[in-house]
Design an enzyme around this catalytic site. Structure first.
Site, PDB file in Angstrom:
ATOM      1  N   ASP A  97       0.874  -1.180   0.000  1.00  0.00           N
ATOM      2  CA  ASP A  97       0.000   0.000   0.000  1.00  0.00           C
ATOM      3  C   ASP A  97       0.912   1.230   0.000  1.00  0.00           C
ATOM      4  O   ASP A  97       1.646   1.459   0.966  1.00  0.00           O
ATOM      5  CB  ASP A  97      -0.881  -0.014   1.257  1.00  0.00           C
ATOM      6  CG  ASP A  97      -2.174   0.768   1.070  1.00  0.00           C
ATOM      7  OD1 ASP A  97      -3.231   0.313   1.545  1.00  0.00           O
ATOM      8  OD2 ASP A  97      -2.119   1.843   0.421  1.00  0.00           O
ATOM      9  N   ASP A 193      -2.469   4.910  -2.622  1.00  0.00           N
ATOM     10  CA  ASP A 193      -3.466   5.500  -1.724  1.00  0.00           C
ATOM     11  C   ASP A 193      -3.818   6.943  -2.086  1.00  0.00           C
ATOM     12  O   ASP A 193      -2.925   7.757  -2.381  1.00  0.00           O
ATOM     13  CB  ASP A 193      -2.852   5.488  -0.309  1.00  0.00           C
ATOM     14  CG  ASP A 193      -3.765   6.076   0.731  1.00  0.00           C
ATOM     15  OD1 ASP A 193      -4.766   5.424   1.068  1.00  0.00           O
ATOM     16  OD2 ASP A 193      -3.500   7.203   1.189  1.00  0.00           O
ATOM     17  N   GLU A 243      -6.119   4.119  -5.745  1.00  0.00           N
ATOM     18  CA  GLU A 243      -7.340   4.455  -5.009  1.00  0.00           C
ATOM     19  C   GLU A 243      -7.663   5.883  -5.415  1.00  0.00           C
ATOM     20  O   GLU A 243      -6.947   6.821  -5.053  1.00  0.00           O
ATOM     21  CB  GLU A 243      -7.162   4.363  -3.495  1.00  0.00           C
ATOM     22  CG  GLU A 243      -8.507   4.551  -2.801  1.00  0.00           C
ATOM     23  CD  GLU A 243      -8.446   5.270  -1.474  1.00  0.00           C
ATOM     24  OE1 GLU A 243      -7.523   6.073  -1.261  1.00  0.00           O
ATOM     25  OE2 GLU A 243      -9.309   5.027  -0.633  1.00  0.00           O
ATOM     26  N   HIS A 309     -11.144  -1.382   4.246  1.00  0.00           N
ATOM     27  CA  HIS A 309     -10.940  -0.883   5.614  1.00  0.00           C
ATOM     28  C   HIS A 309     -11.533   0.509   5.833  1.00  0.00           C
ATOM     29  O   HIS A 309     -11.447   1.059   6.935  1.00  0.00           O
ATOM     30  CB  HIS A 309      -9.442  -0.856   5.909  1.00  0.00           C
ATOM     31  CG  HIS A 309      -8.732   0.132   5.043  1.00  0.00           C
ATOM     32  ND1 HIS A 309      -8.596  -0.007   3.672  1.00  0.00           N
ATOM     33  CD2 HIS A 309      -8.160   1.319   5.329  1.00  0.00           C
ATOM     34  CE1 HIS A 309      -7.973   1.034   3.176  1.00  0.00           C
ATOM     35  NE2 HIS A 309      -7.693   1.848   4.154  1.00  0.00           N
ATOM     36  N   ASP A 310     -12.099   1.071   4.747  1.00  0.00           N
ATOM     37  CA  ASP A 310     -12.648   2.432   4.849  1.00  0.00           C
ATOM     38  C   ASP A 310     -14.168   2.464   4.879  1.00  0.00           C
ATOM     39  O   ASP A 310     -14.754   3.548   4.845  1.00  0.00           O
ATOM     40  CB  ASP A 310     -12.219   3.261   3.617  1.00  0.00           C
ATOM     41  CG  ASP A 310     -10.799   3.741   3.732  1.00  0.00           C
ATOM     42  OD1 ASP A 310     -10.203   4.036   2.687  1.00  0.00           O
ATOM     43  OD2 ASP A 310     -10.277   3.801   4.866  1.00  0.00           O
TER      44      ASP A 310
HETATM   45  O1  TEU Z   1      -8.591   6.828   1.744  1.00  0.00           O
HETATM   46  C1  TEU Z   1      -8.824   7.937   0.933  1.00  0.00           C
HETATM   47  C2  TEU Z   1     -10.057   8.666   1.361  1.00  0.00           C
HETATM   48  O2  TEU Z   1     -10.488   9.582   0.735  1.00  0.00           O
HETATM   49  C3  TEU Z   1     -10.759   8.176   2.567  1.00  0.00           C
HETATM   50  O3  TEU Z   1      -9.747   8.067   3.573  1.00  0.00           O
HETATM   51  C4  TEU Z   1     -11.817   9.106   3.112  1.00  0.00           C
HETATM   52  O4  TEU Z   1     -11.461  10.429   2.928  1.00  0.00           O
HETATM   53  C5  TEU Z   1     -11.972   8.760   4.587  1.00  0.00           C
HETATM   54  O5  TEU Z   1     -12.260   7.379   4.623  1.00  0.00           O
HETATM   55  C6  TEU Z   1     -13.078   9.595   5.245  1.00  0.00           C
HETATM   56  O6  TEU Z   1     -14.323   9.200   4.767  1.00  0.00           O
HETATM   57  C7  TEU Z   1      -7.226   6.483   1.840  1.00  0.00           C
HETATM   58  C8  TEU Z   1      -7.100   5.302   2.797  1.00  0.00           C
HETATM   59  O7  TEU Z   1      -7.813   4.191   2.267  1.00  0.00           O
HETATM   60  C9  TEU Z   1      -7.648   5.747   4.141  1.00  0.00           C
HETATM   61  O8  TEU Z   1      -7.663   4.654   5.064  1.00  0.00           O
HETATM   62  C10 TEU Z   1      -6.774   6.869   4.657  1.00  0.00           C
HETATM   63  O9  TEU Z   1      -7.336   7.376   5.854  1.00  0.00           O
HETATM   64  C11 TEU Z   1      -6.668   8.019   3.635  1.00  0.00           C
HETATM   65  O10 TEU Z   1      -6.458   7.584   2.299  1.00  0.00           O
HETATM   66  C12 TEU Z   1      -5.495   8.911   3.973  1.00  0.00           C
HETATM   67  O11 TEU Z   1      -4.303   8.196   3.713  1.00  0.00           O
END
Ligand code: TEU
Ligand code: CA
Length: 527
Positions: A97, A193, A243, A309-310
């Site tokens: 990642d 990411d 992503e 995970h989001d």
């Molecule tokens: O996620 C990108 C992102 O836009 C999301 O984090 C979103 O803004 C957040 O979930 C709030 O709703 C990536 C990763 O997958 C995430 O886990 C990280 O927090 C983020 O980037 C920052 O690196």
């Protein structure tokens, strides 16, 4: 695109929650290695490891302090090398990642940059004397004042995640060197990411209150930076998945059209609230299927996923984690593993792990959840109402420890885990399902086997049947055969679509099609 990428079944591991090998309550790299037999038996051939780099873990590793060191809680570089070696010995691939929109404020680059406006690191980040009122994704201003430099720095995400300045060529070459270091180690690619925000030229004229992500999203220089980096990465035999934030199919295609030389495929980020509070999720999902069909029609490749995970877990979000838990988990597996593109499984989806909610905000870990909770309190909600609201779309709902068995901490650890275990581990766990041939786990094994055996399911043409909202139905077709997939993605019995061509087709999995479809029933036919 390298052929192995089209055969990949990618399993996302959130290392903190996967398996704790040394009983400190935190998942780790040796824990991952201890489960390679399990993953191989499932049919997984590619792992995507969420960040394991050294980090203060303000955002659980998406805030990197040293790109070429391993987080001590997760293990050592030697542990990592052993994991990579054992993956390769098994014919499995390991994808890292890569977080390069920002790093940690504890990274040496930032420690140096904040000391001097003229030193060699001065321009590694975005500094301003009088910034505008851009908002951070994780709440509050996207600008943070730094005493030592007497200026503000930009952070799209948390204030401990300063945005890297991709206009600084010295920085970019350091990033390229770091990427080469990992590729020379033998990693098999990257999930990149939050990579839609590299072009900050939109900041100056962004209206007050705009989110930094909106002010910077999908702009020309960002794509140019990506093409330069990815053209180097693609000289290796790797998988690349970005992503990205895409507001329409065109913005998605800008990242994945082969002619663009950016990513082989893309995971489109959607704020969890969009789905959690959507008025008609089936219609929303069907639009995703149509987007994938257009991506395929344009000669590009898809990344198919339902969880990560989001966002909340798929069986709770799109299925039913109550009466129809088993059936809906299987129905969702059918959708995730029979469409065009590379399927991505998130740890625990193969056993139907469900969302987990906590009673106190202090039980939550996610910086995003806590920030949203504070925001709701400031808007005047009571603590109970604020918690009830933010818990629904909290990223922690899908980050609870993997449920290996029904022991106190679900076989994840012998020590109290960093995040509470879902109490339903007593019934939903790997061990119980390994012993049950009708389990979700066994069904995933069957589906993955079918997927891997069929070129048509990987690359065959896709056409969507015109059906009512509840029914997702499509054909996958090649010169050699045709698959018809019909899923009732609802808790109601619905009239079956009229598909006479299936009279002569063979039912591979699911229930024979007749007048109606039972709740969350599905069928995969082959002709
Ligand atoms: O996620 C990108 C992102 O836009 C999301 O984090 C979103 O803004 C957040 O979930 C709030 O709703 C990536 C990763 O997958 C995430 O886990 C990280 O927090 C983020 O980037 C920052 O690196
Ligand atoms: Ca551990």
């Amino acid at each position: 695109m390298n052929t192995w990428v089209k055969d990949a079944i990618v399993y996302q591991i959130y290392p903190r929650s996967f398996k704790d090998s040394n009983n400190d309550g935190i998942g780790d790299i040796n824990g991952v290695r201890s489960k390679l037999d399990y993953l191989q038996q499932l049919g997984i051939n590619t792992l995507w490891l969420s960040p394991v780099y050294d980090s203060p873990c303000d955002d659980n590793g998406y805030d990197i302090r040293n790109y070429q060191a391993i987080l001590a809680e997760f293990g050592t570089v030697q542990d990592f090398d052993l994991l990579l070696e054992e993956c390769h010995q098994r014919g499995m691939k390991l994808v890292m990642d890569l977080v390069i929109n920002h790093c940690s404020d504890e990274h040496e680059w930032f420690e140096q940059s904040k000391q001097s406006k003229t030193g060699p690191y001065a321009d590694y980040f975005y500094w301003a004397d009088e910034p505008n009122d851009l908002r951070s994704v994780f709440g509050g201003s996207a600008w943070e004042y730094c005493e030592s430099r007497q200026q503000f720095y930009l952070h799209t995400f948390s204030k401990k995640q300063p945005d890297l300045n991709w206009e600084c060529s010295v920085l970019v070459s350091e990033i390229e060197q770091m990427v080469d270091w990992w590729l020379d180690k033998g990693v098999d690619g990257f999930r990149v990411d939050a990579i839609s925000f590299l072009d900050k030229s939109g900041i100056e004229d962004a209206p007050n209150g705009t989110f930094a992500t909106e002010a910077c999203v999908n702009r020309p220089k960002g794509h140019a930076h990506l093409r330069k980096l990815m053209s180097k990465i693609h000289t290796r035999d790797v998988l690349s998945v970005g992503e990205i934030n895409a507001r329409d199919t065109g913005e998605l295609l800008d990242y994945v059209l082969p002619s663009r030389n950016e990513f082989q495929m893309a995971i489109v980020f959607t704020p969890p609230e969009i789905e959690v509070f959507h008025e008609n999720l089936n219609r929303y999902y069907k639009e995703q299927v149509k987007t994938r069909i257009e991506v395929q029609r344009q000669g590009a490749w898809n990344a198919n996923f339902l969880s990560n995970h989001d966002k909340p877990r798929q069986v709770s979000l799109y299925g039913d984690d109550g009466e129809f838990w088993l059936q809906s988990a299987k129905a969702l597996a059918v959708l995730n593993l029979t469409q065009h593109g590379t399927p991505y499984l998130y740890q625990g989806e193969e056993i139907g792990m469900t969302n987990c909610y906590f009673d106190e905000i202090s039980d939550y870990d996610d910086i995003d959840t806590v920030a949203k909770y504070q925001e709701q309190l400031e808007l005047g909600l009571s603590s109970d109402d604020a918690l009830a609201l933010v818990s629904k779309a909290s990223r922690d709902t899908s980050r609870t420890p993997m449920q290996w068995d029904d022991s106190t901490f679900a076989g994840f650890s012998e020590a109290t885990p960093w995040l509470k275990v879902n109490e339903n581990k007593s019934t939903i766990n790997v061990k119980a399902q390994q012993q049950d041939t009708e389990s979700i786990l066994h069904f995933y094994q069957q589906l993955i086997e079918l997927r891997l055996s069929s070129e048509t399911l990987k690359t065959g043409e896709t056409s969507l049947y015109d059906t009512e909202d509840a029914i997702i139905a499509y054909q996958r077709e090649s010169d050699s055969c045709t698959y018809s997939v019909i899923v009732n993605l609802s808790p109601a019995r619905v009239s079956a679509p009229n598909l006479p061509e299936l009279q002569s087709a063979e039912l591979l999995l699911g229930e024979e099609l007749n007048e109606s479809l039972a709740p969350y029933s599905f069928a995969i036919y082959k002709s």
